[in-house]
Scaffold this motif. Structure first.
Motif, PDB file in Angstrom:
ATOM      1  N   GLU A  17      -1.769 -44.634  13.036  1.00  0.00           N
ATOM      2  CA  GLU A  17      -0.434 -45.111  12.691  1.00  0.00           C
ATOM      3  C   GLU A  17       0.394 -44.056  11.969  1.00  0.00           C
ATOM      4  OE1 GLU A  17       0.989 -48.029  13.509  1.00  0.00           O
ATOM      5  OE2 GLU A  17      -0.806 -48.443  14.705  1.00  0.00           O
ATOM      6  N   ASP A  18      -0.293 -43.115  11.355  1.00  0.00           N
ATOM      7  CA  ASP A  18       0.426 -42.086  10.597  1.00  0.00           C
ATOM      8  C   ASP A  18       0.682 -40.865  11.471  1.00  0.00           C
ATOM      9  OD1 ASP A  18      -1.950 -40.427  10.634  1.00  0.00           O
ATOM     10  OD2 ASP A  18      -2.733 -41.652   8.991  1.00  0.00           O
ATOM     11  N   LEU A  19       1.293 -39.859  10.869  1.00  0.00           N
ATOM     12  CA  LEU A  19       1.602 -38.623  11.585  1.00  0.00           C
ATOM     13  C   LEU A  19       0.747 -37.451  11.079  1.00  0.00           C
ATOM     14  CD1 LEU A  19       5.506 -38.922  11.747  1.00  0.00           C
ATOM     15  CD2 LEU A  19       3.863 -39.280  13.603  1.00  0.00           C
ATOM     16  N   ASP A  20      -0.382 -37.785  10.459  1.00  0.00           N
ATOM     17  CA  ASP A  20      -1.288 -36.752   9.973  1.00  0.00           C
ATOM     18  C   ASP A  20      -2.169 -36.218  11.102  1.00  0.00           C
ATOM     19  OD1 ASP A  20      -0.358 -36.882   7.371  1.00  0.00           O
ATOM     20  OD2 ASP A  20      -1.823 -38.396   6.759  1.00  0.00           O
ATOM     21  N   PHE A  21      -2.809 -35.090  10.810  1.00  0.00           N
ATOM     22  CA  PHE A  21      -3.681 -34.432  11.778  1.00  0.00           C
ATOM     23  C   PHE A  21      -5.080 -34.281  11.187  1.00  0.00           C
ATOM     24  CE2 PHE A  21       0.628 -32.867  12.341  1.00  0.00           C
ATOM     25  CZ  PHE A  21       0.822 -32.905  13.710  1.00  0.00           C
ATOM     26  N   SER A  22      -6.072 -34.132  12.073  1.00  0.00           N
ATOM     27  CA  SER A  22      -7.443 -33.848  11.666  1.00  0.00           C
ATOM     28  C   SER A  22      -8.133 -33.133  12.819  1.00  0.00           C
ATOM     29  CB  SER A  22      -8.191 -35.147  11.324  1.00  0.00           C
ATOM     30  OG  SER A  22      -9.565 -34.880  11.130  1.00  0.00           O
ATOM     31  N   PHE A  23      -8.627 -31.928  12.548  1.00  0.00           N
ATOM     32  CA  PHE A  23      -9.274 -31.161  13.613  1.00  0.00           C
ATOM     33  C   PHE A  23     -10.719 -30.778  13.293  1.00  0.00           C
ATOM     34  CE2 PHE A  23      -4.712 -30.361  14.353  1.00  0.00           C
ATOM     35  CZ  PHE A  23      -4.628 -30.746  15.683  1.00  0.00           C
ATOM     36  N   ALA A  24     -11.242 -31.179  12.119  1.00  0.00           N
ATOM     37  CA  ALA A  24     -12.618 -30.832  11.764  1.00  0.00           C
ATOM     38  C   ALA A  24     -13.616 -31.470  12.727  1.00  0.00           C
ATOM     39  CB  ALA A  24     -12.910 -31.249  10.321  1.00  0.00           C
ATOM     40  N   GLY A  25     -13.360 -32.715  13.121  1.00  0.00           N
ATOM     41  CA  GLY A  25     -14.261 -33.399  14.035  1.00  0.00           C
ATOM     42  C   GLY A  25     -14.306 -32.747  15.405  1.00  0.00           C
ATOM     43  N   LEU A  26     -13.185 -32.212  15.846  1.00  0.00           N
ATOM     44  CA  LEU A  26     -13.145 -31.511  17.124  1.00  0.00           C
ATOM     45  C   LEU A  26     -14.014 -30.259  17.065  1.00  0.00           C
ATOM     46  CD1 LEU A  26     -12.048 -30.956  19.962  1.00  0.00           C
ATOM     47  CD2 LEU A  26     -10.043 -29.917  18.889  1.00  0.00           C
ATOM     48  N   LYS A  27     -13.920 -29.525  15.973  1.00  0.00           N
ATOM     49  CA  LYS A  27     -14.741 -28.318  15.800  1.00  0.00           C
ATOM     50  C   LYS A  27     -16.227 -28.673  15.875  1.00  0.00           C
ATOM     51  CE  LYS A  27     -15.777 -27.233  11.802  1.00  0.00           C
ATOM     52  NZ  LYS A  27     -15.727 -26.955  10.357  1.00  0.00           N
ATOM     53  N   THR A  28     -16.611 -29.784  15.240  1.00  0.00           N
ATOM     54  CA  THR A  28     -18.007 -30.224  15.269  1.00  0.00           C
ATOM     55  C   THR A  28     -18.430 -30.591  16.690  1.00  0.00           C
ATOM     56  OG1 THR A  28     -17.825 -31.062  13.004  1.00  0.00           O
ATOM     57  CG2 THR A  28     -19.646 -31.894  14.336  1.00  0.00           C
ATOM     58  N   ALA A  29     -17.523 -31.220  17.435  1.00  0.00           N
ATOM     59  CA  ALA A  29     -17.827 -31.581  18.822  1.00  0.00           C
ATOM     60  C   ALA A  29     -18.033 -30.345  19.690  1.00  0.00           C
ATOM     61  CB  ALA A  29     -16.705 -32.443  19.397  1.00  0.00           C
ATOM     62  N   VAL A  30     -17.240 -29.317  19.454  1.00  0.00           N
ATOM     63  CA  VAL A  30     -17.410 -28.067  20.202  1.00  0.00           C
ATOM     64  C   VAL A  30     -18.760 -27.447  19.864  1.00  0.00           C
ATOM     65  CG1 VAL A  30     -16.539 -25.713  20.529  1.00  0.00           C
ATOM     66  CG2 VAL A  30     -14.936 -27.633  20.373  1.00  0.00           C
ATOM     67  N   LEU A  31     -19.140 -27.458  18.585  1.00  0.00           N
ATOM     68  CA  LEU A  31     -20.435 -26.932  18.164  1.00  0.00           C
ATOM     69  C   LEU A  31     -21.568 -27.675  18.876  1.00  0.00           C
ATOM     70  CD1 LEU A  31     -22.309 -25.258  16.348  1.00  0.00           C
ATOM     71  CD2 LEU A  31     -21.961 -26.980  14.552  1.00  0.00           C
ATOM     72  N   THR A  32     -21.444 -28.996  18.956  1.00  0.00           N
ATOM     73  CA  THR A  32     -22.475 -29.804  19.626  1.00  0.00           C
ATOM     74  C   THR A  32     -22.600 -29.420  21.095  1.00  0.00           C
ATOM     75  OG1 THR A  32     -22.084 -31.659  18.127  1.00  0.00           O
ATOM     76  CG2 THR A  32     -23.176 -32.148  20.216  1.00  0.00           C
ATOM     77  N   ARG A  33     -21.468 -29.240  21.776  1.00  0.00           N
ATOM     78  CA  ARG A  33     -21.500 -28.864  23.202  1.00  0.00           C
ATOM     79  C   ARG A  33     -22.115 -27.476  23.380  1.00  0.00           C
ATOM     80  NH1 ARG A  33     -19.628 -33.183  22.323  1.00  0.00           N
ATOM     81  NH2 ARG A  33     -18.304 -34.460  23.686  1.00  0.00           N
ATOM     82  N   VAL A  34     -21.785 -26.557  22.485  1.00  0.00           N
ATOM     83  CA  VAL A  34     -22.350 -25.205  22.574  1.00  0.00           C
ATOM     84  C   VAL A  34     -23.861 -25.257  22.425  1.00  0.00           C
ATOM     85  CG1 VAL A  34     -22.496 -22.966  21.407  1.00  0.00           C
ATOM     86  CG2 VAL A  34     -20.266 -24.009  21.840  1.00  0.00           C
ATOM     87  N   ARG A  35     -24.345 -26.052  21.489  1.00  0.00           N
ATOM     88  CA  ARG A  35     -25.792 -26.171  21.285  1.00  0.00           C
ATOM     89  C   ARG A  35     -26.468 -26.800  22.491  1.00  0.00           C
ATOM     90  NH1 ARG A  35     -25.853 -28.180  14.912  1.00  0.00           N
ATOM     91  NH2 ARG A  35     -25.686 -26.072  13.996  1.00  0.00           N
TER      92      ARG A  35
END
Length: 345
Positions: free
Chosen positions: A205-223
């Motif tokens: 509902e807000d206009l905030d951002f969060s990209f830490a979870g995306l970075k973790t998802a990329v790490l998981t795919r790399v592993r």
């Protein structure tokens, strides 16, 4: 009014002279990419030392381009913050010494306001009010810019910024420094649909951002791709780069469009290094066209840190009476400096 601007907030030394009547009279920029590449990121002490070596020759170069002497100027401006403390001190100290020598007023400029105003530097007809998407380094924010110095925060990152998500994901993929442009280049040969990555806060509902979870998802795919010690294939790396870029730009474009709808404004200004990403520009162009809105970007050369944005921001503030400049030549820096502290309304 003629203003010399000096930018040394991080890993680029920028100098420029801006004239309120004739526009940009001269500019020069030195990038430290080659210096920091072996370390995979900016080394603050090395950055400061390089600024010391570069800034005065760049000042001489720019004044030569403009055909001016220091005493032909009306003020000297420097980046006061935010940024690396040592790097900021170099620009501030040099600017103060030059201003004292020429008996000119000295003005510290907010780095993010410089970025925010950079599209106006290239497009003089563009004016307030507008929504600004500011994506520079460790900053990702949406602002309502009503007038010079009058900025209302609409949303910002709660953890990693978009630029950090690009750079950290690039590092996970084994790409060089700077990571963002390298990831974008690799993504050009990838299939974004090959990986389903999260888009944090896309539907919040807000206009905030969060990209830490995306970075973790990329790490998981790399592993997962690196199981049994096997090297990730070139195509898989390109696909994951494309999927990462798609996720980041999806969120940025959607939030920018939501900010336009909620504010009722029909002008979007994009500033900062991530604003150079071509996939982001495509999505913002499409989103704004659907809303009947216009989107404005600075030229690619002014998306990253540069001298013209500091000279221009200082000139605008001096002309508007929002700053007078100091003549006691004492200077300070603000490595952490909230843009809201500039509030002029």
């Amino acid at each position: 009014m003629r203003v010399l601007g000096i930018e040394t907030s991080c890993d680029e030394t920028g100098v420029a002279v801006y004239d309120s009547r004739d526009g940009l009279l001269g500019q020069a920029l030195h990038s430290q990419i080659a210096l920091h590449r072996d370390y995979g990121g900016v080394v603050p002490e090395l950055a400061s030392r390089d600024h010391i070596a570069r800034v005065l020759p760049l000042v001489d170069d720019v004044l030569g381009q403009a055909g001016l002497d220091l005493r032909d100027l009306d003020a000297i401006a420097y980046t006061r913050g935010p940024g690396l403390a040592g790097a900021l001190l170099v620009g501030a100290g040099v600017a103060a010494a030059l201003a004292m020598a020429a008996e000119l007023p000295l003005l510290g400029v907010h780095h993010l306001e410089g970025h925010l105003l950079s599209p106006l530097l290239a497009q003089p007809e563009l004016d307030f009010p507008f929504v600004a998407l500011l994506v520079s380094g460790g900053h990702t924010m949406l602002l309502r810019a009503t007038a010079l110095g009058c900025y209302e925060m609409l949303g910002e990152t709660v953890d990693d910024a978009a630029g950090e998500a690009f750079d950290k994901s690039a590092k996970l993929l084994g790409l060089g420094y700077p990571g963002g442009p390298e990831l974008a280049r690799l993504a050009a040969g990838g299939r974004a649909e090959a990986f389903d990555l999260p888009r944090p806060k896309l539907h919040s509902e807000d206009l905030d951002f969060s990209f830490a979870g995306l970075k973790t998802a990329v790490l998981t795919r790399v592993r997962q791709l690196s199981q049994a010690g096997e090297a990730i294939s070139a195509q898989a790396r390109a696909d994951l780069a494309a999927a990462t870029q798609e996720a980041i730009t999806d969120v940025l474009a959607a939030k920018a469009a939501a900010a336009l709808r909620r504010s009722g404004l029909r002008t979007l200004v994009v500033a900062g290094g991530v604003g150079a990403n071509l996939r982001l520009r495509e999505k913002l162009d499409t989103a704004c066209a659907a809303l009947g809105a216009q989107v404005h970007y600075p030229p690619l050369q002014w998306c990253t840190d540069n001298g013209p944005m500091i000279a221009y921001a200082a000139c605008r503030r001096l002309q508007a009476g929002l700053a007078r400049g100091s003549r006691d030549y004492a200077f300070d820096i603000q490595p952490r400096w909230d843009l809201s502290e500039l509030r002029a309304c």
